[in-house]
Design an enzyme around this catalytic site. Structure first.
Site, PDB file in Angstrom:
ATOM      1  N   GLU A 102      -5.945  14.353 137.807  1.00 24.00           N
ATOM      2  CA  GLU A 102      -5.131  13.515 137.077  1.00 24.00           C
ATOM      3  C   GLU A 102      -4.086  12.679 137.887  1.00 24.00           C
ATOM      4  O   GLU A 102      -3.647  13.298 138.799  1.00 24.00           O
ATOM      5  CB  GLU A 102      -4.371  14.645 136.287  1.00 24.00           C
ATOM      6  CG  GLU A 102      -3.377  13.901 135.092  1.00 24.00           C
ATOM      7  CD  GLU A 102      -3.350  14.645 133.923  1.00 24.00           C
ATOM      8  OE1 GLU A 102      -3.977  15.679 133.775  1.00 24.00           O
ATOM      9  OE2 GLU A 102      -2.426  14.245 133.197  1.00 24.00           O
ATOM     10  N   LYS A 108       3.301  24.904 133.834  1.00 19.02           N
ATOM     11  CA  LYS A 108       3.732  23.849 132.767  1.00 19.02           C
ATOM     12  C   LYS A 108       3.446  24.619 131.389  1.00 19.02           C
ATOM     13  O   LYS A 108       2.239  24.585 130.923  1.00 19.02           O
ATOM     14  CB  LYS A 108       2.844  22.581 132.932  1.00 19.02           C
ATOM     15  CG  LYS A 108       3.089  21.436 131.823  1.00 19.02           C
ATOM     16  CD  LYS A 108       2.457  20.358 132.202  1.00 19.02           C
ATOM     17  CE  LYS A 108       2.526  19.224 131.245  1.00 19.02           C
ATOM     18  NZ  LYS A 108       1.634  18.075 131.607  1.00 19.02           N
ATOM     19  N   GLU A 119       4.326  18.950 126.783  1.00 25.00           N
ATOM     20  CA  GLU A 119       3.217  17.950 126.629  1.00 25.00           C
ATOM     21  C   GLU A 119       2.086  18.710 126.081  1.00 25.00           C
ATOM     22  O   GLU A 119       0.748  18.324 126.484  1.00 25.00           O
ATOM     23  CB  GLU A 119       2.873  17.315 127.821  1.00 25.00           C
ATOM     24  CG  GLU A 119       3.859  16.040 128.151  1.00 25.00           C
ATOM     25  CD  GLU A 119       3.352  15.118 129.141  1.00 25.00           C
ATOM     26  OE1 GLU A 119       2.651  15.753 130.260  1.00 25.00           O
ATOM     27  OE2 GLU A 119       3.748  14.235 129.224  1.00 25.00           O
ATOM     28  N   ARG A 129       8.102  24.775 135.382  1.00 24.71           N
ATOM     29  CA  ARG A 129       8.504  23.507 135.475  1.00 24.71           C
ATOM     30  C   ARG A 129       9.634  23.077 134.145  1.00 24.71           C
ATOM     31  O   ARG A 129       9.427  23.959 132.920  1.00 24.71           O
ATOM     32  CB  ARG A 129       7.118  22.576 135.257  1.00 24.71           C
ATOM     33  CG  ARG A 129       6.444  22.532 136.670  1.00 24.71           C
ATOM     34  CD  ARG A 129       5.228  21.633 136.343  1.00 24.71           C
ATOM     35  NE  ARG A 129       5.444  20.242 136.830  1.00 24.71           N
ATOM     36  CZ  ARG A 129       4.833  19.322 136.043  1.00 24.71           C
ATOM     37  NH1 ARG A 129       4.588  19.368 134.783  1.00 24.71           N
ATOM     38  NH2 ARG A 129       5.028  18.155 136.657  1.00 24.71           N
ATOM     39  N   ARG A 176      14.656  11.474 124.711  1.00 25.31           N
ATOM     40  CA  ARG A 176      13.743  12.439 125.729  1.00 25.31           C
ATOM     41  C   ARG A 176      14.631  12.625 126.881  1.00 25.31           C
ATOM     42  O   ARG A 176      14.455  13.960 127.381  1.00 25.31           O
ATOM     43  CB  ARG A 176      12.686  11.521 125.949  1.00 25.31           C
ATOM     44  CG  ARG A 176      11.647  12.308 127.066  1.00 25.31           C
ATOM     45  CD  ARG A 176      10.287  11.663 127.273  1.00 25.31           C
ATOM     46  NE  ARG A 176       9.950  12.014 128.390  1.00 25.31           N
ATOM     47  CZ  ARG A 176       8.644  11.324 128.729  1.00 25.31           C
ATOM     48  NH1 ARG A 176       8.071  10.426 128.254  1.00 25.31           N
ATOM     49  NH2 ARG A 176       8.100  11.868 129.930  1.00 25.31           N
ATOM     50  N   LYS A 233      11.761  17.626 138.010  1.00 26.03           N
ATOM     51  CA  LYS A 233      11.284  15.945 138.475  1.00 26.03           C
ATOM     52  C   LYS A 233      12.474  15.424 138.887  1.00 26.03           C
ATOM     53  O   LYS A 233      13.799  15.818 138.276  1.00 26.03           O
ATOM     54  CB  LYS A 233      10.703  15.301 137.485  1.00 26.03           C
ATOM     55  CG  LYS A 233       9.334  15.854 137.051  1.00 26.03           C
ATOM     56  CD  LYS A 233       8.493  14.989 136.224  1.00 26.03           C
ATOM     57  CE  LYS A 233       6.989  15.285 135.642  1.00 26.03           C
ATOM     58  NZ  LYS A 233       6.199  14.484 134.943  1.00 26.03           N
ATOM     59  N   ASP A 271      10.585  10.607 133.742  1.00 26.51           N
ATOM     60  CA  ASP A 271       9.265  10.940 134.206  1.00 26.51           C
ATOM     61  C   ASP A 271       8.850   9.922 135.548  1.00 26.51           C
ATOM     62  O   ASP A 271       7.986   8.978 135.394  1.00 26.51           O
ATOM     63  CB  ASP A 271       8.084  10.688 133.331  1.00 26.51           C
ATOM     64  CG  ASP A 271       6.688  11.268 133.675  1.00 26.51           C
ATOM     65  OD1 ASP A 271       6.773  11.745 134.764  1.00 26.51           O
ATOM     66  OD2 ASP A 271       5.641  10.894 133.027  1.00 26.51           O
ATOM     67  N   GLU A 284       1.734   7.097 140.391  1.00 25.17           N
ATOM     68  CA  GLU A 284       1.419   6.849 138.910  1.00 25.17           C
ATOM     69  C   GLU A 284       1.870   5.659 138.256  1.00 25.17           C
ATOM     70  O   GLU A 284       1.521   4.793 137.728  1.00 25.17           O
ATOM     71  CB  GLU A 284       1.759   8.273 138.135  1.00 25.17           C
ATOM     72  CG  GLU A 284       1.663   7.921 136.629  1.00 25.17           C
ATOM     73  CD  GLU A 284       1.942   9.246 135.925  1.00 25.17           C
ATOM     74  OE1 GLU A 284       2.434  10.256 136.333  1.00 25.17           O
ATOM     75  OE2 GLU A 284       1.629   9.358 134.508  1.00 25.17           O
ATOM     76  N   TRP A 317       6.618   7.792 123.509  1.00 26.09           N
ATOM     77  CA  TRP A 317       5.433   7.487 124.154  1.00 26.09           C
ATOM     78  C   TRP A 317       5.266   5.847 124.395  1.00 26.09           C
ATOM     79  O   TRP A 317       4.437   5.317 125.049  1.00 26.09           O
ATOM     80  CB  TRP A 317       4.225   7.989 123.975  1.00 26.09           C
ATOM     81  CG  TRP A 317       4.063   9.364 124.483  1.00 26.09           C
ATOM     82  CD1 TRP A 317       4.857  10.141 125.266  1.00 26.09           C
ATOM     83  CD2 TRP A 317       3.063  10.671 123.876  1.00 26.09           C
ATOM     84  NE1 TRP A 317       4.767  11.561 125.505  1.00 26.09           N
ATOM     85  CE2 TRP A 317       3.415  11.635 124.850  1.00 26.09           C
ATOM     86  CE3 TRP A 317       1.772  10.461 123.246  1.00 26.09           C
ATOM     87  CZ2 TRP A 317       2.599  13.065 124.549  1.00 26.09           C
ATOM     88  CZ3 TRP A 317       1.106  11.560 123.109  1.00 26.09           C
ATOM     89  CH2 TRP A 317       1.572  12.743 123.906  1.00 26.09           C
TER      90      TRP A 317
HETATM   91  O1  GCW Z   1       3.913  11.833 134.272  1.00 24.58           O
HETATM   92  C1  GCW Z   1       3.330  12.727 133.308  1.00 24.58           C
HETATM   93  C2  GCW Z   1       1.720  12.190 133.739  1.00 24.58           C
HETATM   94  C3  GCW Z   1       0.924  13.425 133.018  1.00 24.58           C
HETATM   95  C4  GCW Z   1       1.331  14.568 133.825  1.00 24.58           C
HETATM   96  C5  GCW Z   1       2.823  15.065 133.493  1.00 24.58           C
HETATM   97  C6  GCW Z   1       3.337  16.338 134.092  1.00 24.58           C
HETATM   98  C7  GCW Z   1       0.100  16.622 134.821  1.00 24.58           C
HETATM   99  O2  GCW Z   1       1.472  10.991 133.083  1.00 24.58           O
HETATM  100  O3  GCW Z   1      -0.315  13.022 133.626  1.00 24.58           O
HETATM  101  O4  GCW Z   1       0.645  15.699 133.630  1.00 24.58           O
HETATM  102  O5  GCW Z   1       3.680  13.850 133.605  1.00 24.58           O
HETATM  103  O6  GCW Z   1       4.018  15.882 135.035  1.00 24.58           O
HETATM  104  O7  GCW Z   1       3.199  17.197 133.721  1.00 24.58           O
END
Ligand code: GCW
Length: 691
Positions: free
Chosen positions: A138, A262, A266, A299, A310, A334, A339, A367, A531
């Protein structure tokens, strides 16, 4: 024959350099000098590794004797070490190995072998692989997984083992001491007996380099794999199932590191499905691994469409739980509140959780920063986050200090990076993406390290040749290769911010699954608002940007004073975060005196010009780079340059529909139409998730 001759001529001066495919990373072999190594009086695979590294890499005085000694020493923290003319002293075997790598690195880049102490900032320095059991990765841009492939659970080949060993060695050379082998969107099969056999084989290959093995787990594994009716963390049968599973894992991997989770995020299952909290879920797993010394990294990447902003949700969910987690739980956060965008302010959770260990999660894989196409050196981005002052415990409570144990008492400290490694011959897809793997390790070891210094080290290790070692050749190499290419690297992330999301804009990439290229318009009907890019940029006739001020979503109040007030006021909010926190008229007067619209346009244009400058710099570096790597990087820069123009044209033409202002004369006029760009961004089908 003639053709070949011509091709050789056309390659120019670089023809003398041995072709390199990048597989050796920053550990390219060189002729070594004899050395005698004295080891502690015990045998272990790790000590054997340390000796082997010294013998194959020694470039110091011929016939020198180097002693590796294991001694307890209060000044040595975790896997730290002390270097001296006699050798390396440490209190763990890992420390000895890291000392050896430091010694060899210094010899290779021509730095004096400085005596003294080196302690890691973080106890655990981990790569997170988002690798799936079927071999896909991924957000991976460097080929398939190095760990998994379809139907491979039980078959371990010689090739697998060699690769895992090379991978572990690269990690050890920069101090990385743990790897999470699978995706946080975890498949339950990873915990099945077949896969655990392969986990054991991987752990056996990583161990001699001091790299511990960890797994991501799916919270509903007791149901999906164990056949239970529930995964409720307070249900005794569930507790028992995890205890049994943990026992089984430790039988295979006695030094197993623990779990990454996680959950309730999501669409992933989690404790909230059973009316329980993150703490209930994390603590149940923490209790299961505790007897073996394991950790749980839980996480905080949580958000749901119901929340109006968000960016606020993780803080809202986790701050009330502060102090409720076991001390072998670390909350993995993070760097930014949304994100991994090209630029985000630091997550307000850093420093706000005072009685809970928190670890930063960075994304090494690109990404949102151009995949393996764009050249982006990410250390400046991570340095920016680590050095941000949270003010949570007074001035100077930087993100680094709030997470590495300097500010708050915490039983464990850690830092994670989402890996960019795959089966590609050069490991990371882009030759320069290797620098991010390297830099992550160096920053996790020393969170005050400087991006510039790391870039220079990496360039020397990765591109300098023995032929450049005479004083005259070295001076030329430094002036014509090292200095300009290091500058290119240091400017590369900002260039991407400029041509994609300047002034605090965020999440305006194409939101189809791939996340590459512009998509400020992307909002298919029925799609979750959070999104879609319009949710984040809020472009309208009256202006652009997300209002997170006290009169808007009030996300600013999640930051400590004086930061909250500074961010709340557009006059004092730094330009880089302006549209993150403010919705402002197109004609808003910026600190530069220009209007917001003009400033925005100039940033987009500057980003494009920067990439063209990178192309020229790289072209001039040709005599100093082997032909294979030169051409690979040159081609990628050419693609990036074209894509940067698309970003600029797409965003300026899209926003112009609202601003209704002319593109400033100093900006290169668009070469695409908005219609063509929207058409180009046709949605790619979303690959199915793992069960
Ligand atoms: O940034 C998003 C990504 C997902 C990712 C998610 C996460 C692993 O688009 O692909 O999934 O974060 O960090 O859990």
């Amino acid at each position: 024959m003639k053709k070949l001759f011509l091709a050789v001529l056309m390659l120019g001066p670089a023809v003398g350099l041995r072709a390199e495919d990048g597989h050796q990373l920053w550990l390219r072999p060189h002729v070594s000098v004899p050395v005698t190594v004295v080891l502690p009086a015990r045998t272990s695979a790790l000590l054997a590794t340390a000796r082997q590294e010294l013998q194959q890499g020694w470039q110091g005085p011929a016939g020198a004797t180097i002693t590796l000694s294991l001694k307890k020493d209060k000044a040595i923290k975790y896997d730290g070490f002390r270097l001296s003319a006699q050798g390396v002293q440490a209190s763990t075997e890992r420390g000895l190995l890291y000392g050896v790598f430091e010694l060899l690195r210094r010899q290779q880049i021509g730095q004096a072998p400085e005596a003294g102490l080196s302690n890691p900032s973080y106890e655990h320095r981990l790569l997170n692989h988002w690798d799936n059991p079927d071999g896909s990765v991924e957000r991976g841009y460097a080929g398939k997984s190095i760990f998994w492939r379809k139907d491979s659970a039980l078959v371990v080949t010689r090739r697998d083992q060699t690769l895992w060993q090379q991978y572990a060695r690269a990690n050890a050379s920069v101090g990385i001491n743990g790897s999470v082998l699978n995706n946080v969107n975890a498949s339950p099969v990873i915990l099945s007996a077949g896969y655990l056999g392969r986990v054991k084989a991987i752990a056996d290959a990583l161990r001699p380099y001091g790299v511990k093995t960890y797994l991501s787990v799916k919270f509903s594994s007791p149901v999906l794999l164990g056949g239970l009716k529930t995964a409720d963390p307070l249900d005794p049968a569930v507790v028992k199932w995890w205890q049994g599973k943990v026992k089984e894992i430790y039988q295979q991997v006695p030094d197993f590191g623990g779990f990454l989770v996680k959950a309730s995020s999501e669409g992933q299952p989690g404790p909230q499905d059973y009316g329980r909290t993150h703490a209930d879920g994390a603590n149940m797993l923490a209790d299961a691994v505790r007897p073996y010394g394991g950790l749980v990294m839980w996480r905080a990447f949580v958000y749901s469409p119901s929340d109006k902003d968000r960016a606020k949700q993780a803080y809202n969910e986790f701050v009330p739980l502060d102090g409720k987690f076991r001390d072998n739980v670390i909350i993995q956060v993070k760097n930014g509140p949304v994100d991994f965008q090209p630029r985000e302010p630091f997550s307000p959770l850093f420093g706000a959780l005072k009685k809970t260990a928190v670890m930063p999660e960075f994304q090494i894989t690109q990404e949102y920063l151009g995949h393996a196409i764009d050249l982006a050196y990410l250390a400046p981005m991570w340095e920016e986050c680590l050095q941000s002052d949270t003010y949570q415990a007074g001035p100077g409570s930087t993100v680094a200090r709030c997470t590495n144990g300097s500010v708050y008492r915490q039983a464990h400290s850690a830092m994670a990076g989402v890996s960019n490694v795959g089966l590609d011959r050069n490991w990371t897809g882009h030759d320069f993406a290797q620098a991010n793997w390297y830099a992550f390790g160096r920053l996790a070891w020393n969170s005050s390290a400087k991006s510039a210094q790391i870039a220079e080290e990496w360039l020397k290790l990765t591109f300098q040749n023995a032929a450049d070692a005479t004083p005259a050749a070295e001076a030329e190499w430094n002036a014509k290769f090292l200095t300009p290419v290091a500058q290119l690297m240091l400017a590369s992330r900002e260039a991407i911010v400029d041509y994609s999301m300047p002034l605090g804009l965020h999440h305006i990439m194409s939101a189809t699954y791939h996340h590459y290229g512009p998509g400020p318009w992307w909002a298919p009907s029925g799609m979750r608002a959070d999104w879609t890019p319009p949710y984040y940029h809020q472009a309208a006739a009256n202006g652009v940007g997300f209002d997170r001020t006290r009169t808007g979503s009030d996300a600013v109040s999640q930051y400590h004073e004086p930061l909250a007030s500074q961010l709340n006021d557009p006059a004092t909010c730094p330009d880089e975060y302006l549209l993150w926190f403010h919705h402002l008229p197109w004609t808003f007067r910026m600190k530069s005196g220009r209007t917001l619209w003009d400033e925005l346009a100039l940033h987009y244009d500057h980003g494009v010009q920067q990439v063209r400058q990178f192309q020229r710099t790289w072209d001039r570096a040709q005599p100093y780079v082997d032909a294979e790597r030169f051409a690979a990087v040159q081609n990628k820069l050419r693609t990036q340059s074209g894509n940067a123009v698309m970003w600029k044209d797409a965003c300026l033409l899209y926003f112009q529909q609202f601003s209704r202002l002319p593109i400033p004369a100093a900006v290169e006029p668009p070469m695409h139409t908005l219609e063509a760009l929207i058409k180009y961004d046709t949605p790619a089908p979303r690959p199915a998730r793992q069960p």
